[in-house]
Structures are given as structure tokens and as C-alpha cells.
Design a protein around this motif. Structure first.
Motif, PDB file in Angstrom:
ATOM      1  N   ILE A  63       0.834  -1.205   0.000  1.00 40.68           N
ATOM      2  CA  ILE A  63       0.000   0.000   0.000  1.00 40.68           C
ATOM      3  C   ILE A  63       0.865   1.250   0.000  1.00 40.68           C
ATOM      4  CG2 ILE A  63      -1.740   1.277   1.314  1.00 40.68           C
ATOM      5  CD1 ILE A  63      -2.860  -1.438   2.152  1.00 40.68           C
ATOM      6  N   ALA A  64       2.003   1.201   0.729  1.00 40.38           N
ATOM      7  CA  ALA A  64       2.894   2.363   0.757  1.00 40.38           C
ATOM      8  C   ALA A  64       3.444   2.664  -0.639  1.00 40.38           C
ATOM      9  CB  ALA A  64       4.030   2.133   1.741  1.00 40.38           C
ATOM     10  N   ARG A  65       3.726   1.631  -1.410  1.00 35.91           N
ATOM     11  CA  ARG A  65       4.215   1.830  -2.778  1.00 35.91           C
ATOM     12  C   ARG A  65       3.134   2.465  -3.651  1.00 35.91           C
ATOM     13  NH1 ARG A  65       5.692  -3.385  -4.663  1.00 35.91           N
ATOM     14  NH2 ARG A  65       7.418  -3.214  -3.218  1.00 35.91           N
ATOM     15  N   GLU A  66       1.899   2.004  -3.471  1.00 35.44           N
ATOM     16  CA  GLU A  66       0.785   2.609  -4.214  1.00 35.44           C
ATOM     17  C   GLU A  66       0.645   4.089  -3.851  1.00 35.44           C
ATOM     18  OE1 GLU A  66      -1.397   1.263  -6.393  1.00 35.44           O
ATOM     19  OE2 GLU A  66      -0.960  -0.869  -6.221  1.00 35.44           O
ATOM     20  N   LYS A 123      -4.687  -7.440  -1.070  1.00 35.02           N
ATOM     21  CA  LYS A 123      -3.268  -7.137  -0.845  1.00 35.02           C
ATOM     22  C   LYS A 123      -2.631  -8.170   0.086  1.00 35.02           C
ATOM     23  CE  LYS A 123      -2.647  -3.293  -3.164  1.00 35.02           C
ATOM     24  NZ  LYS A 123      -1.643  -3.172  -4.215  1.00 35.02           N
ATOM     25  N   ILE A 124      -3.357  -8.578   1.126  1.00 33.75           N
ATOM     26  CA  ILE A 124      -2.802  -9.578   2.050  1.00 33.75           C
ATOM     27  C   ILE A 124      -2.590 -10.909   1.335  1.00 33.75           C
ATOM     28  CG2 ILE A 124      -3.400 -11.045   4.016  1.00 33.75           C
ATOM     29  CD1 ILE A 124      -4.479  -8.614   5.394  1.00 33.75           C
ATOM     30  N   PHE A 125      -3.585 -11.363   0.584  1.00 31.21           N
ATOM     31  CA  PHE A 125      -3.446 -12.659  -0.078  1.00 31.21           C
ATOM     32  C   PHE A 125      -2.432 -12.605  -1.215  1.00 31.21           C
ATOM     33  CE2 PHE A 125      -7.626 -13.419   1.972  1.00 31.21           C
ATOM     34  CZ  PHE A 125      -7.175 -14.419   2.815  1.00 31.21           C
ATOM     35  N   THR A 126      -2.223 -11.446  -1.793  1.00 32.67           N
ATOM     36  CA  THR A 126      -1.154 -11.297  -2.780  1.00 32.67           C
ATOM     37  C   THR A 126       0.198 -11.498  -2.114  1.00 32.67           C
ATOM     38  OG1 THR A 126      -2.462  -9.750  -4.083  1.00 32.67           O
ATOM     39  CG2 THR A 126      -0.091  -9.694  -4.401  1.00 32.67           C
ATOM     40  N   ALA A 127       0.355 -10.907  -0.937  1.00 34.67           N
ATOM     41  CA  ALA A 127       1.612 -11.053  -0.201  1.00 34.67           C
ATOM     42  C   ALA A 127       1.803 -12.479   0.300  1.00 34.67           C
ATOM     43  CB  ALA A 127       1.649 -10.074   0.958  1.00 34.67           C
ATOM     44  N   LEU A 128       0.724 -13.131   0.686  1.00 34.26           N
ATOM     45  CA  LEU A 128       0.820 -14.473   1.249  1.00 34.26           C
ATOM     46  C   LEU A 128       1.039 -15.566   0.212  1.00 34.26           C
ATOM     47  CD1 LEU A 128      -2.052 -14.498   3.892  1.00 34.26           C
ATOM     48  CD2 LEU A 128       0.388 -14.526   4.325  1.00 34.26           C
ATOM     49  N   PHE A 129       0.552 -15.358  -0.994  1.00 30.93           N
ATOM     50  CA  PHE A 129       0.518 -16.443  -1.980  1.00 30.93           C
ATOM     51  C   PHE A 129       1.901 -17.030  -2.259  1.00 30.93           C
ATOM     52  CE2 PHE A 129       0.623 -18.074  -6.327  1.00 30.93           C
ATOM     53  CZ  PHE A 129      -0.301 -19.098  -6.190  1.00 30.93           C
ATOM     54  N   SER A 130       2.863 -16.188  -2.599  1.00 31.64           N
ATOM     55  CA  SER A 130       4.171 -16.722  -2.970  1.00 31.64           C
ATOM     56  C   SER A 130       4.881 -17.366  -1.784  1.00 31.64           C
ATOM     57  CB  SER A 130       5.045 -15.618  -3.574  1.00 31.64           C
ATOM     58  OG  SER A 130       5.256 -14.603  -2.618  1.00 31.64           O
ATOM     59  N   ALA A 179       1.971 -10.692   7.718  1.00 34.25           N
ATOM     60  CA  ALA A 179       1.335 -10.013   6.584  1.00 34.25           C
ATOM     61  C   ALA A 179       0.303  -9.006   7.062  1.00 34.25           C
ATOM     62  CB  ALA A 179       0.685 -11.033   5.652  1.00 34.25           C
ATOM     63  N   SER A 180      -0.460  -9.343   8.100  1.00 38.54           N
ATOM     64  CA  SER A 180      -1.454  -8.386   8.600  1.00 38.54           C
ATOM     65  C   SER A 180      -0.788  -7.205   9.297  1.00 38.54           C
ATOM     66  CB  SER A 180      -2.451  -9.073   9.523  1.00 38.54           C
ATOM     67  OG  SER A 180      -1.811  -9.587  10.661  1.00 38.54           O
ATOM     68  N   VAL A 181       0.312  -7.428  10.004  1.00 40.20           N
ATOM     69  CA  VAL A 181       1.068  -6.313  10.583  1.00 40.20           C
ATOM     70  C   VAL A 181       1.656  -5.467   9.465  1.00 40.20           C
ATOM     71  CG1 VAL A 181       3.090  -5.678  11.965  1.00 40.20           C
ATOM     72  CG2 VAL A 181       1.596  -7.485  12.745  1.00 40.20           C
ATOM     73  N   GLY A 182       2.137  -6.114   8.417  1.00 35.06           N
ATOM     74  CA  GLY A 182       2.711  -5.386   7.283  1.00 35.06           C
ATOM     75  C   GLY A 182       1.700  -4.517   6.571  1.00 35.06           C
ATOM     76  N   ILE A 183       0.503  -5.030   6.355  1.00 37.05           N
ATOM     77  CA  ILE A 183      -0.544  -4.228   5.714  1.00 37.05           C
ATOM     78  C   ILE A 183      -0.919  -3.043   6.599  1.00 37.05           C
ATOM     79  CG2 ILE A 183      -3.006  -4.290   5.121  1.00 37.05           C
ATOM     80  CD1 ILE A 183      -1.279  -5.376   2.911  1.00 37.05           C
ATOM     81  N   THR A 184      -0.999  -3.275   7.905  1.00 39.21           N
ATOM     82  CA  THR A 184      -1.342  -2.187   8.823  1.00 39.21           C
ATOM     83  C   THR A 184      -0.258  -1.116   8.830  1.00 39.21           C
ATOM     84  OG1 THR A 184      -2.560  -3.764  10.168  1.00 39.21           O
ATOM     85  CG2 THR A 184      -2.044  -1.653  11.180  1.00 39.21           C
ATOM     86  N   THR A 185       1.018  -1.525   8.882  1.00 43.32           N
ATOM     87  CA  THR A 185       2.096  -0.539   8.847  1.00 43.32           C
ATOM     88  C   THR A 185       2.146   0.175   7.509  1.00 43.32           C
ATOM     89  OG1 THR A 185       3.736  -2.185   8.177  1.00 43.32           O
ATOM     90  CG2 THR A 185       3.523  -1.728  10.539  1.00 43.32           C
ATOM     91  N   SER A 186       1.782  -0.517   6.465  1.00 45.65           N
ATOM     92  CA  SER A 186       1.754   0.105   5.137  1.00 45.65           C
ATOM     93  C   SER A 186       0.660   1.157   5.038  1.00 45.65           C
ATOM     94  CB  SER A 186       1.555  -0.979   4.072  1.00 45.65           C
ATOM     95  OG  SER A 186       1.691  -0.452   2.784  1.00 45.65           O
ATOM     96  N   LEU A 203      -5.873  -6.448  13.469  1.00 51.08           N
ATOM     97  CA  LEU A 203      -4.935  -5.642  12.680  1.00 51.08           C
ATOM     98  C   LEU A 203      -5.462  -5.389  11.270  1.00 51.08           C
ATOM     99  CD1 LEU A 203      -1.575  -7.206  13.835  1.00 51.08           C
ATOM    100  CD2 LEU A 203      -2.337  -4.863  14.216  1.00 51.08           C
ATOM    101  N   ILE A 204      -6.086  -6.398  10.686  1.00 49.04           N
ATOM    102  CA  ILE A 204      -6.681  -6.210   9.357  1.00 49.04           C
ATOM    103  C   ILE A 204      -7.823  -5.199   9.444  1.00 49.04           C
ATOM    104  CG2 ILE A 204      -7.979  -7.369   7.522  1.00 49.04           C
ATOM    105  CD1 ILE A 204      -6.344  -9.911   8.227  1.00 49.04           C
ATOM    106  N   TRP A 205      -8.633  -5.291  10.482  1.00 56.04           N
ATOM    107  CA  TRP A 205      -9.713  -4.325  10.677  1.00 56.04           C
ATOM    108  C   TRP A 205      -9.148  -2.921  10.848  1.00 56.04           C
ATOM    109  CZ3 TRP A 205     -10.901  -1.220  14.895  1.00 56.04           C
ATOM    110  CH2 TRP A 205     -12.134  -0.557  14.815  1.00 56.04           C
ATOM    111  N   LEU A 206      -8.065  -2.792  11.626  1.00 57.61           N
ATOM    112  CA  LEU A 206      -7.425  -1.483  11.816  1.00 57.61           C
ATOM    113  C   LEU A 206      -6.912  -0.925  10.489  1.00 57.61           C
ATOM    114  CD1 LEU A 206      -6.399   0.694  13.797  1.00 57.61           C
ATOM    115  CD2 LEU A 206      -4.286  -0.646  13.970  1.00 57.61           C
ATOM    116  N   ALA A 207      -6.311  -1.769   9.679  1.00 53.22           N
ATOM    117  CA  ALA A 207      -5.836  -1.320   8.367  1.00 53.22           C
ATOM    118  C   ALA A 207      -6.987  -0.838   7.502  1.00 53.22           C
ATOM    119  CB  ALA A 207      -5.088  -2.457   7.666  1.00 53.22           C
TER     120      ALA A 207
END
Length: 195
Positions: A7-10, A33-40, A81-88, A168-172
Motif C-alpha cells: 500500500i505504501a508503494r501505491e 493485498k494480504i493474499f497477494t503477499a501471502l501467496f508466494s 502479513a497483517s502487521v505489514g498491511i497495517t504498517t503500510s 490488525l486487518i480491521w485497523l488497516a
């Protein structure tokens, strides 16, 4: 740290506002975004599973230990991943988001549980609240799995990390629209450059 950059890049490329001009909801955006990060990461982890199962056939490691280790790994990956999305969502730049994610993970996974574990070992008393706080550390859970003596502790780790992921996902999701409006606006220095 891929999730902290999404999200920060966007936002840095100023394409985040354009995404919300479509009829995409906040939930579908965050979860996508979370599932994109998790998939690989999860795909790579699952591709190694046959090698771990080969070790089970050779002996020395039980199938329950392998399943418990994978459960801890996948729940930890989901939490990070959920912490990452929230920080993003919170941070202004990709670099800040990744730094914040690293700091949070070091504190939650290593520093706090390590301090609590040392304190409990010195005092000799393990109370349920301290075990719950130590339950977040995947390092402690993996040591319990490899010793083969406390598999339920690993399941406690999975339950704690997954339970903490959803708020965390809810917070994001709640922070994202506010941060888009606030951070996509030009800063004072950008306004001066335009004049």
C-alpha cells in the motif's frame, strides 16, 4: 516485508486514490493485498512439504511435529502479513513501513517473549498470562515442537497469532481511507515548489 510495501508503494506512486475511484471496497482491497503477499510465501512453503514428509518416513520426526511446525509457520506468516498491511496503511513511505514492521516483529516475536521467558525461568513461576504472551513467539513454539514434548503450546501460538491478525486487518481497513485523504494531499514543501 512484501506486505508492508504494497500500500505504501501505491501511495508513493500516487495510484492509491485511483484504485478507490473504482467500486472496490476497502475490505476487498485490504484482503486482496494480504493474499497477494501471502501467496508466494505459502506456495514456497508448501512446495517443500514433500521433503519434510520424507524425513518422517526416515524416522526421528513424527508427522504431528511436521503438521504443527507448518501450522506455526503459516499462522506466523499470516500475522506478519497483517502487521505489514497495517504498517503500510499507517506509514507515509515504503521504507518507513518496512522499518516499522521490522521493529514490531522484533518486539513481539523476540524481545518481549524472551524477557518474559527469562523472568519466569528466574522466578520459577509460569502463570497463564505470561504463557499467553510467550505464546506469540514462533521461536518458543518451534522449540517446543522440535523437542516433541508440548505440541498444544504450538497450537496456542497459532491461535494467538491468528486471533491478533484480524483486529490488525480491521485497523488497516479503518485507517486506510483516512490516510489516503491525508497523505495524498500535497505537503507544505510540495505546495511551495508548485508556486
Amino acid at each position: 516485508t512484501t506486505s508492508s510495501a504494497l500500500i505504501a508503494r501505491e501511495r508513493e506512486e500516487r495510484t492509491l486514490g485511483l484504485l478507490f475511484l473504482s467500486d472496490i471496497s476497502g475490505w476487498s482491497f485490504i484482503l486482496g493485498k494480504i493474499f497477494t503477499a501471502l501467496f508466494s510465501t505459502v506456495a514456497g512453503l508448501l512446495s517443500v512439504l514433500p521433503m519434510f514428509l520424507l524425513v518422517v518416513t526416515l524416522g526421528g520426526v513424527s508427522a504431528i511435529q511436521v503438521v504443527a511446525a507448518y501450522a506455526v509457520l503459516i499462522s506466523t506468516i499470516f500475522f506478519v502479513a497483517s502487521v505489514g498491511i497495517t504498517t503500510s496503511c499507517i506509514a507515509r513511505t515504503e521504507k518507513n513501513a518496512q522499518s516499522l514492521l521490522s521493529l514490531i516483529c522484533i518486539m513481539l516475536f523476540a524481545a518481549i517473549p524472551g524477557y518474559i521467558a527469562m523472568y519466569c525461568a528466574i522466578k520459577g513461576n509460569y502463570r497463564p498470562p505470561t504463557l499467553l504472551l510467550c505464546g506469540m513467539s514462533p521461536f518458543v513454539a518451534m522449540s517446543q515442537i522440535t523437542s516433541g514434548r508440548n505440541i498444544p503450546y504450538a497450537m496456542l501460538n497459532c491461535a494467538v497469532t491468528i486471533a491478533l491478525s484480524f483486529p490488525l486487518i480491521w485497523l488497516a481497513k479503518m485507517v486506510l481511507p483516512w490516510r489516503i485523504a491525508r497523505l495524498d494531499a500535497p505537503t507544505a514543501t510540495e505546495r511551495v515548489k508548485e508556486v
